[in-house]
Scaffold this motif. Structure first.
Motif, PDB file in Angstrom:
ATOM      1  N   LEU A  16      51.677  38.696  36.671  1.00 11.63           N
ATOM      2  CA  LEU A  16      51.590  40.092  36.276  1.00 11.63           C
ATOM      3  C   LEU A  16      50.247  40.679  36.716  1.00 11.63           C
ATOM      4  O   LEU A  16      50.178  41.824  37.186  1.00 11.63           O
ATOM      5  CB  LEU A  16      51.769  40.227  34.770  1.00 11.63           C
ATOM      6  CG  LEU A  16      51.774  41.655  34.219  1.00 11.63           C
ATOM      7  CD1 LEU A  16      52.921  42.456  34.818  1.00 11.63           C
ATOM      8  CD2 LEU A  16      51.854  41.636  32.717  1.00 11.63           C
ATOM      9  N   LEU A  17      49.189  39.903  36.605  1.00 11.62           N
ATOM     10  CA  LEU A  17      47.875  40.361  37.059  1.00 11.62           C
ATOM     11  C   LEU A  17      47.855  40.552  38.572  1.00 11.62           C
ATOM     12  O   LEU A  17      47.285  41.515  39.078  1.00 11.62           O
ATOM     13  CB  LEU A  17      46.789  39.366  36.647  1.00 11.62           C
ATOM     14  CG  LEU A  17      46.397  39.361  35.174  1.00 11.62           C
ATOM     15  CD1 LEU A  17      45.399  38.254  34.904  1.00 11.62           C
ATOM     16  CD2 LEU A  17      45.809  40.700  34.800  1.00 11.62           C
ATOM     17  N   GLN A  18      48.486  39.673  39.294  1.00 15.34           N
ATOM     18  CA  GLN A  18      48.531  39.798  40.752  1.00 15.34           C
ATOM     19  C   GLN A  18      49.307  41.040  41.164  1.00 15.34           C
ATOM     20  O   GLN A  18      48.896  41.773  42.056  1.00 15.34           O
ATOM     21  CB  GLN A  18      49.171  38.547  41.367  1.00 15.34           C
ATOM     22  CG  GLN A  18      48.270  37.344  41.361  1.00 15.34           C
ATOM     23  CD  GLN A  18      48.968  36.127  41.962  1.00 15.34           C
ATOM     24  OE1 GLN A  18      50.177  36.127  42.203  1.00 15.34           O
ATOM     25  NE2 GLN A  18      48.200  35.058  42.171  1.00 15.34           N
ATOM     26  N   ARG A  19      50.442  41.288  40.514  1.00 16.23           N
ATOM     27  CA  ARG A  19      51.248  42.467  40.844  1.00 16.23           C
ATOM     28  C   ARG A  19      50.491  43.757  40.559  1.00 16.23           C
ATOM     29  O   ARG A  19      50.502  44.686  41.371  1.00 16.23           O
ATOM     30  CB  ARG A  19      52.539  42.466  40.040  1.00 16.23           C
ATOM     31  CG  ARG A  19      53.571  41.564  40.596  1.00 16.23           C
ATOM     32  CD  ARG A  19      54.852  41.759  39.847  1.00 16.23           C
ATOM     33  NE  ARG A  19      55.884  40.900  40.357  1.00 16.23           N
ATOM     34  CZ  ARG A  19      57.073  40.762  39.835  1.00 16.23           C
ATOM     35  NH1 ARG A  19      57.386  41.424  38.745  1.00 16.23           N
ATOM     36  NH2 ARG A  19      57.955  39.966  40.370  1.00 16.23           N
ATOM     37  N   SER A  20      49.847  43.831  39.410  1.00 20.96           N
ATOM     38  CA  SER A  20      49.117  45.050  39.085  1.00 20.96           C
ATOM     39  C   SER A  20      47.911  45.217  40.003  1.00 20.96           C
ATOM     40  O   SER A  20      47.571  46.338  40.405  1.00 20.96           O
ATOM     41  CB  SER A  20      48.698  45.055  37.615  1.00 20.96           C
ATOM     42  OG  SER A  20      47.842  43.976  37.361  1.00 20.96           O
ATOM     43  N   GLY A  21      47.264  44.123  40.374  1.00 20.27           N
ATOM     44  CA  GLY A  21      46.126  44.187  41.312  1.00 20.27           C
ATOM     45  C   GLY A  21      46.571  44.657  42.680  1.00 20.27           C
ATOM     46  O   GLY A  21      45.920  45.491  43.323  1.00 20.27           O
ATOM     47  N   VAL A  22      47.702  44.137  43.151  1.00 14.75           N
ATOM     48  CA  VAL A  22      48.239  44.537  44.454  1.00 14.75           C
ATOM     49  C   VAL A  22      48.663  46.002  44.402  1.00 14.75           C
ATOM     50  O   VAL A  22      48.429  46.766  45.339  1.00 14.75           O
ATOM     51  CB  VAL A  22      49.408  43.609  44.850  1.00 14.75           C
ATOM     52  CG1 VAL A  22      50.144  44.149  46.057  1.00 14.75           C
ATOM     53  CG2 VAL A  22      48.891  42.209  45.132  1.00 14.75           C
ATOM     54  N   SER A  23      49.274  46.405  43.311  1.00 16.44           N
ATOM     55  CA  SER A  23      49.693  47.813  43.177  1.00 16.44           C
ATOM     56  C   SER A  23      48.480  48.738  43.205  1.00 16.44           C
ATOM     57  O   SER A  23      48.495  49.782  43.870  1.00 16.44           O
ATOM     58  CB  SER A  23      50.456  48.026  41.875  1.00 16.44           C
ATOM     59  OG  SER A  23      51.642  47.268  41.863  1.00 16.44           O
ATOM     60  N   LEU A  24      47.435  48.372  42.475  1.00 18.14           N
ATOM     61  CA  LEU A  24      46.213  49.194  42.492  1.00 18.14           C
ATOM     62  C   LEU A  24      45.594  49.245  43.892  1.00 18.14           C
ATOM     63  O   LEU A  24      45.134  50.290  44.340  1.00 18.14           O
ATOM     64  CB  LEU A  24      45.209  48.667  41.478  1.00 18.14           C
ATOM     65  CG  LEU A  24      45.537  48.913  40.008  1.00 18.14           C
ATOM     66  CD1 LEU A  24      44.513  48.218  39.122  1.00 18.14           C
ATOM     67  CD2 LEU A  24      45.569  50.401  39.728  1.00 18.14           C
TER      68      LEU A  24
END
Length: 155
Positions: A16-24
């Motif tokens: 979840l942290l990776q997805r939100s980081g990539v999205s940002l």
């Protein structure tokens, strides 16, 4: 149980942290790309405006060069002997030695008999005004009037 819920809340999955980081990161890259596109379009528009202004100024400069050349030619002609001779012939009625100047005069038809008493009353006005004006015209103007008398002239 309180420990379990606190432990669960602290633990966020790495995915979840990776997805939100990539999205940002993607959102930031999109804003950066949008800013670059806007900057590029603005610079292209400014270049277009500058090129139009340069073309307009070059056309204006070319017109000024043509005008300057024309004025130089007119000034050189006005200072030449040919212009002085032409002015002397046309304005002053002068001629070279040995030349004969032909000055046309316009002969008006005789006036009706009713106008004779009016002329007798004013003996100082024996020359009609049209002839007096013809005397003050240049030689070329008198020739033109003699060759092309106009529709009101009597043959």
């Amino acid at each position: 149980m309180a420990r379990r819920t606190a432990a669960k809340q602290r633990h966020v999955p790495e995915r979840l942290l990776q997805r939100s980081g990539v999205s940002l990161l993607l959102i930031a890259l999109l804003f950066l790309a949008g800013g670059l596109v806007v900057g590029f379009v603005r610079m292209a528009w400014q270049e277009h405006q500058i090129n139009r202004e340069m073309e307009r100024q070059q056309a204006e400069n070319a017109a000024q060069v043509d005008r300057n050349l024309r004025l130089k030619g007119q000034a050189e002609y006005a200072e030449s002997d040919v212009a002085a001779e032409q002015a002397a012939r046309e304005r002053l009625g002068m001629a070279r030695d040995g030349e004969t100047v032909l000055l046309p005069t316009v002969v008006l038809p005789p006036t009706p008999t009713a106008a004779v008493p009016a002329l007798a009353a004013a003996p100082d006005r024996l020359v009609p005004p049209s002839q007096a004006r013809a005397e003050s015209r240049s030689n070329a103007a008198r020739w033109f009037k003699a060759l092309f008398p106009g529709p009101d002239a009597v043959p």
